[in-house]
Design a protein around this motif. Structure first.
Motif, PDB file in Angstrom:
ATOM      1  N   LEU A  79      48.730  64.686  89.133  1.00  0.00           N
ATOM      2  CA  LEU A  79      48.263  63.732  88.131  1.00  0.00           C
ATOM      3  C   LEU A  79      48.668  64.164  86.726  1.00  0.00           C
ATOM      4  O   LEU A  79      49.157  63.354  85.930  1.00  0.00           O
ATOM      5  CB  LEU A  79      46.741  63.589  88.229  1.00  0.00           C
ATOM      6  N   GLN A  80      48.482  65.450  86.402  1.00  0.00           N
ATOM      7  CA  GLN A  80      48.814  65.915  85.052  1.00  0.00           C
ATOM      8  C   GLN A  80      50.310  65.874  84.793  1.00  0.00           C
ATOM      9  O   GLN A  80      50.744  65.703  83.655  1.00  0.00           O
ATOM     10  CB  GLN A  80      48.270  67.329  84.828  1.00  0.00           C
ATOM     11  N   ASN A 139      52.341  63.579  85.692  1.00  0.00           N
ATOM     12  CA  ASN A 139      52.863  62.226  85.621  1.00  0.00           C
ATOM     13  C   ASN A 139      52.257  61.396  84.494  1.00  0.00           C
ATOM     14  O   ASN A 139      52.990  60.733  83.758  1.00  0.00           O
ATOM     15  CB  ASN A 139      52.638  61.506  86.960  1.00  0.00           C
ATOM     16  N   THR A 140      50.930  61.411  84.380  1.00  0.00           N
ATOM     17  CA  THR A 140      50.300  60.500  83.408  1.00  0.00           C
ATOM     18  C   THR A 140      49.231  61.146  82.540  1.00  0.00           C
ATOM     19  O   THR A 140      48.749  60.511  81.607  1.00  0.00           O
ATOM     20  CB  THR A 140      49.651  59.304  84.140  1.00  0.00           C
ATOM     21  N   ARG A 141      48.820  62.397  82.832  1.00  0.00           N
ATOM     22  CA  ARG A 141      47.704  62.976  82.095  1.00  0.00           C
ATOM     23  C   ARG A 141      48.061  64.340  81.507  1.00  0.00           C
ATOM     24  O   ARG A 141      47.647  65.390  82.019  1.00  0.00           O
ATOM     25  CB  ARG A 141      46.472  63.107  83.011  1.00  0.00           C
ATOM     26  N   LYS A 201      38.840  57.639  83.371  1.00  0.00           N
ATOM     27  CA  LYS A 201      39.740  57.017  84.347  1.00  0.00           C
ATOM     28  C   LYS A 201      40.429  55.770  83.806  1.00  0.00           C
ATOM     29  O   LYS A 201      41.414  55.303  84.382  1.00  0.00           O
ATOM     30  CB  LYS A 201      38.970  56.674  85.621  1.00  0.00           C
ATOM     31  N   ASN A 202      39.910  55.215  82.717  1.00  0.00           N
ATOM     32  CA  ASN A 202      40.538  54.031  82.129  1.00  0.00           C
ATOM     33  C   ASN A 202      41.553  54.401  81.044  1.00  0.00           C
ATOM     34  O   ASN A 202      42.056  53.528  80.344  1.00  0.00           O
ATOM     35  CB  ASN A 202      39.475  53.101  81.532  1.00  0.00           C
ATOM     36  N   ARG A 203      41.834  55.699  80.894  1.00  0.00           N
ATOM     37  CA  ARG A 203      42.777  56.145  79.874  1.00  0.00           C
ATOM     38  C   ARG A 203      44.128  56.478  80.495  1.00  0.00           C
ATOM     39  O   ARG A 203      44.234  56.735  81.687  1.00  0.00           O
ATOM     40  CB  ARG A 203      42.243  57.371  79.127  1.00  0.00           C
ATOM     41  N   GLY A 204      45.144  56.467  79.664  1.00  0.00           N
ATOM     42  CA  GLY A 204      46.489  56.799  80.114  1.00  0.00           C
ATOM     43  C   GLY A 204      47.420  56.832  78.926  1.00  0.00           C
ATOM     44  O   GLY A 204      46.990  56.847  77.777  1.00  0.00           O
ATOM     45  N   ILE A 205      48.711  56.841  79.196  1.00  0.00           N
ATOM     46  CA  ILE A 205      49.706  56.872  78.142  1.00  0.00           C
ATOM     47  C   ILE A 205      50.186  55.446  77.855  1.00  0.00           C
ATOM     48  O   ILE A 205      50.592  54.733  78.773  1.00  0.00           O
ATOM     49  CB  ILE A 205      50.910  57.748  78.539  1.00  0.00           C
TER      50      ILE A 205
END
Length: 289
Positions: A138-139, A141-143, A179-183
């Motif tokens: 996960l880290q 790719n998107t976090r 969980k609703n956050r991202g790039i």
């Protein structure tokens, strides 16, 4: 291994163990399965006019389309969606490939993790290493916000203590609350390639385990941006002991350059398919302050 029921060898109907089976197709889980799968994928791509990159052999180019392979998965980028759809359909029809489309306030506690040799044992028996692997994916790719925390927990997969277990669960709590956050990408091609580098001098040292050389290893962190968007980030320990803050900054800058230089060459290859803004990269590091 024995022959399946109903298969009896003509020369020795009693002793089935004297025979071996010849596989006509590859089986998932065999030692050579991943190689055979990639070799088949490579052949299919080359037959469709794709050429592998000289920098990254898992990256394939074709006029108007780029395919990035990862084990048995692919990421496809193209100028026209119709061309991508036709390519995916041809792969599916000819070979059977499948296609799919795509609470804590902070992930890290105040104390940097160490081996915690005299620490309390874990309370709950669950697959610590599996959880670390899932968080690492996960880290990567998107976090990027959990990179440092994830790297800390990954260092102690062999004999995790209660403190490591709690740190892993803290990351899970942070992800649950965010969980609703991202790039969100808002590209600006004029920015070109940028690299932000920083380092932490011996931040993991502890009196409890002061004889361990790993505790005085400094940490390197850097983020690569293109068009104002993060494309690659790293948080890891340095491989040598820095004796000063100036030395650790140069080590961190050197580590970042090992990613920037091949990336610049890769961008030159991509520029032949897609026009990119290629200029001298901008570095943001304390070495230049």
């Amino acid at each position: 291994m024995e022959l399946p029921r109903g298969f009896v060898p003509d020369d020795d109907p009693v002793n089935k163990r004297s025979c071996v089976l010849k596989l006509k197709e590859n089986l998932y889980g065999l030692k050579q399965a991943s190689f055979n799968s990639f070799d088949k994928l490579k052949t299919d791509l080359v037959d469709r006019g794709f050429k592998p990159s000289q920098i990254d052999p898992y990256l394939y180019f074709k006029k108007g389309m780029i395919v990035l392979t990862y084990v048995d998965n692919c990421i496809i980028v193209g100028t026209e969606m119709k061309k991508i759809d036709r390519f995916v359909e041809s792969m599916k029809n000819d070979n059977g490939w499948e296609a799919t489309t795509n609470t804590k306030k902070s992930p890290v506690g105040k104390q940097v993790l160490n081996k915690d040799l005299n620490g309390k044992p874990r309370k709950i028996k669950w697959k610590y290493r599996t959880a670390v692997r899932m968080i690492s994916y996960l880290q990567g790719n998107t976090r990027p916000d959990i990179s440092m925390a994830c790297h800390q927990t990954a260092r102690f997969c062999i004999d995790p203590k209660l403190s490591h277990e709690q740190a892993n669960m803290r990351i899970g709590g942070y992800l649950l609350g965010t969980k609703n956050r991202g790039i969100i990408y808002e590209p600006d091609p004029k920015n070109g390639l940028e690299c932000y580098v920083d380092a932490d001098f011996a931040g993991g040292w502890s009196l409890e385990d002061s004889d361990d050389a790993d505790n005085v290893m400094s940490r390197t962190g850097y983020v690569l941006f293109y068009a104002g968007c993060p494309i690659y980030w790293v948080s890891k320990l340095q491989t040598e002991i820095a004796l000063s803050t100036a030395e650790l900054e140069y080590i961190a800058l050197s580590s970042a350059l090992r990613e920037v230089i091949p990336l610049m060459r890769l961008m030159e290859e991509i520029n032949e398919v897609y026009p990119l803004y290629i200029d001298k990269p901008n570095f943001f590091c304390k070495v230049f302050i």
